[in-house]
Motif scaffolding. Structure first.
Motif, PDB file in Angstrom:
ATOM      1  N   MET A 131      61.381 102.391  74.343  1.00  0.00           N
ATOM      2  CA  MET A 131      61.904 101.040  74.523  1.00  0.00           C
ATOM      3  C   MET A 131      61.014  99.968  73.899  1.00  0.00           C
ATOM      4  N   PHE A 132      59.710 100.246  73.787  1.00  0.00           N
ATOM      5  CA  PHE A 132      58.792  99.224  73.290  1.00  0.00           C
ATOM      6  C   PHE A 132      57.944  99.675  72.107  1.00  0.00           C
ATOM      7  N   GLY A 133      58.142 100.901  71.646  1.00  0.00           N
ATOM      8  CA  GLY A 133      57.479 101.357  70.439  1.00  0.00           C
ATOM      9  C   GLY A 133      55.977 101.506  70.518  1.00  0.00           C
ATOM     10  N   VAL A 134      55.439 101.722  71.716  1.00  0.00           N
ATOM     11  CA  VAL A 134      53.993 101.910  71.860  1.00  0.00           C
ATOM     12  C   VAL A 134      53.619 103.299  71.347  1.00  0.00           C
ATOM     13  N   PRO A 135      52.602 103.418  70.501  1.00  0.00           N
ATOM     14  CA  PRO A 135      52.206 104.724  69.965  1.00  0.00           C
ATOM     15  C   PRO A 135      51.786 105.691  71.066  1.00  0.00           C
ATOM     16  N   PHE A 136      52.033 106.977  70.845  1.00  0.00           N
ATOM     17  CA  PHE A 136      51.693 107.979  71.847  1.00  0.00           C
ATOM     18  C   PHE A 136      50.192 108.042  72.110  1.00  0.00           C
ATOM     19  N   GLU A 137      49.387 107.720  71.116  1.00  0.00           N
ATOM     20  CA  GLU A 137      47.945 107.729  71.322  1.00  0.00           C
ATOM     21  C   GLU A 137      47.547 106.724  72.401  1.00  0.00           C
ATOM     22  N   GLU A 138      48.158 105.530  72.354  1.00  0.00           N
ATOM     23  CA  GLU A 138      47.872 104.514  73.366  1.00  0.00           C
ATOM     24  C   GLU A 138      48.441 104.919  74.725  1.00  0.00           C
TER      25      GLU A 138
END
Length: 289
Positions: A131-138
């Motif tokens: 929904m918000f495109g936050v990278p999986f690393e973060e």
């Protein structure tokens, strides 16, 4: 960074943070509390040590939301059967900026119900990434998992959502189905009700006495048919961006809010609220003159 500058920087992030927290928690009030907690933690933090304020705040809000979800799961009374996601009611033709803001923050009720079945870490991974495109690393840093583990959590959550949350019809088609349901209810047209209800429709009715669940088109139509003998007036509205109905008493008091989920031209789920205290606390438009 001065205190005023930090406050301004935080305010620039507030809308996004509330949106994240709302999709995690299903409650505007709880979302505001989570964001306020992030501000309190930020105020105690050395801002000079924060390289990425947006990322730092997202991490804090995410962890606060996970703690809240885990606390709910630890209490049996906090299950969905007793806890209804927030209902945001707007005019059908509302085109003002305030209506747009409310709808932007709202999530379809059916999706909120599905999200509520996910484990806290699954829900956070899905919400932040899809929904918000936050990278999986973060995301991994927020939940204390590896990047690959975060991907797996989001993938698992995505499958659950896709299996449970079928795409709905176009808004106009949805509205036409719900309007037909309202008309058939007011006319006491049992056969007309059956034509717009899915055979396996579920109706969850929330009141001061708890939650009553009705299953199947026959049972739901039988209950809805009683609308023909009622003195209340039904008005079409949007509930969490989807077609719904508000029922008003003759004295102008709202007596119920109903949200409908329409798939393939039929209503598959109904959620209604009849608790006077909760209705009084809601901002419900369309009061009869």
């Amino acid at each position: 960074m001065t205190e005023d500058a930090l406050a301004r920087a935080f305010e620039l992030q507030r809308g996004r943070l509330v949106a994240v927290a709302y999709r995690m928690l299903g409650s505007r009030a709880d979302a505001e509390d989570a964001v306020q907690e992030a501000w309190l933690r930020l105020a105690r933090q050395d801002s000079a040590a924060i390289d990425n304020l947006a990322g730092w705040l997202t991490t804090v809000v995410g962890r606060v939301c996970i703690d809240t979800l885990r606390s709910r799961r630890a209490k049996p009374e906090a299950s969905y059967d007793d806890r209804l996601p927030e209902l945001i009611v707007t005019e059908v033709d509302g085109e003002g900026p305030e209506d747009d803001a409310l709808l932007a923050e709202s999530v379809g009720l059916a999706l909120l119900v599905v999200l509520d079945t996910l484990r806290p870490a699954e829900r956070l991974a899905f919400v932040l990434h899809d929904m918000f495109g936050v990278p999986f690393e973060e995301i991994g840093q927020i939940i204390g998992r590896s990047t690959d583990a975060s991907k797996m959590l989001a993938s698992r959550a995505r499958r659950k959502v896709q299996d449970s949350h079928r795409p709905s019809d176009e808004p106009r088609q949805q509205r036409a189905v719900v309007d037909a349901f309202l008309a058939a209810s007011q006319a006491g047209d049992f056969e007309g009700l059956l034509t717009v209800l899915d055979p396996d429709v579920v109706w969850r009715d929330h009141s001061t006495r708890g939650v009553v669940v009705r299953l199947g088109a026959t049972e739901v139509a039988t209950r809805a048919q009683r609308g023909a003998h009622s003195t209340v007036t039904g008005r079409p509205v949007l509930v969490n961006g989807e077609p719904g109905v508000v029922a008003w008493a003759a004295n102008g008091t709202p007596v119920s809010v109903m949200a409908c989920t329409v798939v393939d031209g039929r209503i598959v789920e109904i959620v209604s609220m009849r608790d006077p205290e909760r209705l009084a606390a809601m901002d419900i438009p369309g009061r009869p003159a």
